[in-house]
Structure formats: C-alpha cells, structure tokens
Scaffold this motif. Structure first.
Motif, PDB file in Angstrom:
ATOM      1  N   GLN A  14       5.211  -0.270  -6.881  1.00  0.00           N
ATOM      2  CA  GLN A  14       4.107   0.516  -6.308  1.00  0.00           C
ATOM      3  C   GLN A  14       3.015   0.761  -7.338  1.00  0.00           C
ATOM      4  O   GLN A  14       1.828   0.727  -7.020  1.00  0.00           O
ATOM      5  CB  GLN A  14       4.666   1.835  -5.799  1.00  0.00           C
ATOM      6  N   GLN A  18      -0.829  -0.414  -7.086  1.00  0.00           N
ATOM      7  CA  GLN A  18      -1.931   0.533  -7.246  1.00  0.00           C
ATOM      8  C   GLN A  18      -2.907   0.064  -8.314  1.00  0.00           C
ATOM      9  O   GLN A  18      -4.124   0.160  -8.148  1.00  0.00           O
ATOM     10  CB  GLN A  18      -1.380   1.908  -7.601  1.00  0.00           C
ATOM     11  N   LEU A  52      -1.997  -2.537  -1.518  1.00  0.00           N
ATOM     12  CA  LEU A  52      -1.379  -1.220  -1.364  1.00  0.00           C
ATOM     13  C   LEU A  52      -0.368  -1.210  -0.225  1.00  0.00           C
ATOM     14  O   LEU A  52       0.674  -0.541  -0.306  1.00  0.00           O
ATOM     15  CB  LEU A  52      -2.456  -0.164  -1.111  1.00  0.00           C
ATOM     16  N   GLY A  59       3.094   5.877  -0.887  1.00  0.00           N
ATOM     17  CA  GLY A  59       2.536   5.938  -2.227  1.00  0.00           C
ATOM     18  C   GLY A  59       2.051   7.327  -2.578  1.00  0.00           C
ATOM     19  O   GLY A  59       1.962   8.224  -1.738  1.00  0.00           O
ATOM     20  N   SER A  63      -2.895   6.606  -4.781  1.00  0.00           N
ATOM     21  CA  SER A  63      -2.984   5.388  -3.977  1.00  0.00           C
ATOM     22  C   SER A  63      -3.801   5.625  -2.716  1.00  0.00           C
ATOM     23  O   SER A  63      -4.575   4.765  -2.300  1.00  0.00           O
ATOM     24  CB  SER A  63      -1.579   4.906  -3.612  1.00  0.00           C
TER      25      SER A  63
END
Length: 296
Positions: A14, A18, A52, A59, A63
C-alpha cells in the motif's frame, strides 16, 4: 522478537502504491499547469487512481487525499479539453457512488456544471450526498449545501425542494435556516418576474408574427390579382387577332423554313416573293385592331 509496525502505518504494498500515485500526481500537475498537455495529464491521473485501487483496503487518510487531488487535476484537465460531459462519470468510476465523493470533488463538479449551464446533472448527485448521515458530520457540509442550493436547486426553479432541504437540515441553526429561506423567497420572486416577462415577450412576438404574415398574405393576394388581370389581357388580345391572318403567317413560315431548300438556285426568286408576302402578312397581323365605330 519481531516488532510489528504501528497500526496506522500502511502495508508495504500500500505504501508503494501511495508513493507511485503521489509521483503520478506531481507529473499530472506539471502536465496540466506547465506543459498544458491535458490529455497526458488525464492519463497520469487515471494511472495514479488505478495504482491506489490496486493497494489493499481503503488505505490511510493520506491515500484518500492523493486520490482526491488526482481527481481534481483530472477534472480540470477534462474541462480544459471541453470534455466536461465526461467529468461526473469519470469521477464516479473511482468513487462508485455519489455519497463517497470528497467535498472538494463535489464542489468542483457543481461549479463546473453550473458554469456550463447544465446544473441538472448534479441534481441527484448532490441530493444523495447531502442526505448521507456520514457527510453531515463533515465541516464542509454547510458550505456545500449552500453551494448546491444556489447553483443547482434555485437556477432550476426547485423551490419546494430547496425549502425541504433547509428545513430538514439539522446542521443549520434557526438563524441560518431563516437566512436560507429568505434567499429562496427572493429567488422565487425573481423567477416569477422572469416568467412574466418571458410570457409577455412571447405574446408580442406572436402578434408581430401574425401581422407580418398578414401583410405578406395581402401582398401575395394583390400580386395574384395583378397576374390574373395580365393573363386575361394577354389572352383577350391573342384571341382578338384574326384567325386567317395567323394561319397564313404560320403556313408561309412553314414553307420558307421546312419545305424549301434555301441552297437551291431555283428557289431564290420564289423565296423573295414569299418573304415579301410574309412581311405583308406579318404587318397585317401585328397592326392594331380597329374597332368599328359605335352608331348612336
């Protein structure tokens, strides 16, 4: 002993998504502002949003901010290319439902469609967003409701819906509700005045059109009468010519043009005589007709 990362820290995949989206956001902003390459800016925004979406879960808050910024840049780029009709559908492909739109994105969409004269596009979207209980807790709720009221409901003449929205809003206090209701009343009066002026202008236009059509019809009728009179005069003059003289002239013309060969030497004296006779007959045909005197 292995130390677990804090709960607020993003997972590695993640975090990577990002970072990639943030880099794409920077590139898209440069393409939009510096290079004025709007199509490329939209492509970068789409790539960032897809990056994303590929990450796990929703997130962290950062994000969400990157995703919102990507959509803002994409909206501006689409508007610069005069592709504003695609903006709402383009945004909803990343947020799926109107209730999930960030306040900044919703604000930009309302302003855009109001500027191009299509506020009805945001009618259902704005209503769905404002009815959502989660959105009512946002600090931007009051300003967005006012924007929706002024830029969507009132320009469309939705006065009853505007009053219901204001009176049913728990976020507004009594003073704010009275101020909004006063604004709605003023807009209703202005709407009624414009409708009256439009109706009066349409009536004047209809009267002017009828008068113009009446004048044209009268002129056409007069021209038709004159044309009929001229045709009658020509026909009476034609029938007043002596029938025998016309027949003689036609027969002589037929002999000269059809029956005789002008190239033959033997035909020259005869053609000369026929020409003389033809001239006399033609003069007699075209001579004025003398009516016999009227006896008293």
């Amino acid at each position: 002993m292995q130390v677990e990362p804090p709960a607020w820290s993003p997972a590695p995949a993640q975090a990577q998504a990002q970072a990639q989206a943030a880099a794409l956001l920077e590139e898209a902003a440069d393409l939009l502002v510096l290079h004025r390459d709007f199509a490329a800016a939209v492509e970068k925004c789409e790539a960032g949003c897809d990056s994303l979406a590929a990450g796990a879960g929703h997130g962290p808050e950062s994000s969400a901010e990157v995703k919102c910024s990507l959509c803002v840049v994409g909206i501006q780029a689409l508007a610069e290319m005069n592709r504003w009709r695609e903006v709402l559908s383009w945004v909803l492909q990343y947020y799926h439902v109107p209730e999930h739109l960030p306040p900044k994105v919703l604000e930009l969409c309302i302003l855009l469609y109001s500027k191009v004269g299509e506020p009805q596009v945001m009618l259902e979207v704005g209503s769905s967003w404002l009815r959502d209980q989660t959105n009512k807790s946002l600090s931007e709720y009051g300003s967005l409701m006012e924007l929706y009221l002024l830029q969507v409901l009132l320009p469309l003449g939705r006065f009853e819906g505007a009053e219901e929205l204001v009176c049913g809003c728990d976020v507004l206090d009594s003073e704010q509700q009275l101020a909004f209701l006063g604004t709605i009343g003023e807009s209703r009066c202005q709407w009624s005045q414009r409708e009256e002026m439009r109706s009066a202008a349409e009536e004047q236009h209809d009267v002017a059109t009828e008068s113009v059509l009446g004048a044209l019809s009268q002129k056409l009728l007069t021209m038709l009468r004159l044309l009929r009179k001229a045709l009658r005069s020509m026909s009476s003059h034609f029938y007043s010519l002596p029938y025998k003289k016309m027949l003689l002239a036609t027969f002589m013309l037929y002999l000269v043009v059809v029956r005789l060969d002008p190239a033959s030497p033997t035909s020259l004296p005869f053609i000369y005589k026929l020409v003389q006779l033809f001239r006399q007959a033609w003069a007699a045909v075209l001579s004025p007709i003398h009516k016999p005197p009227i006896r008293k």
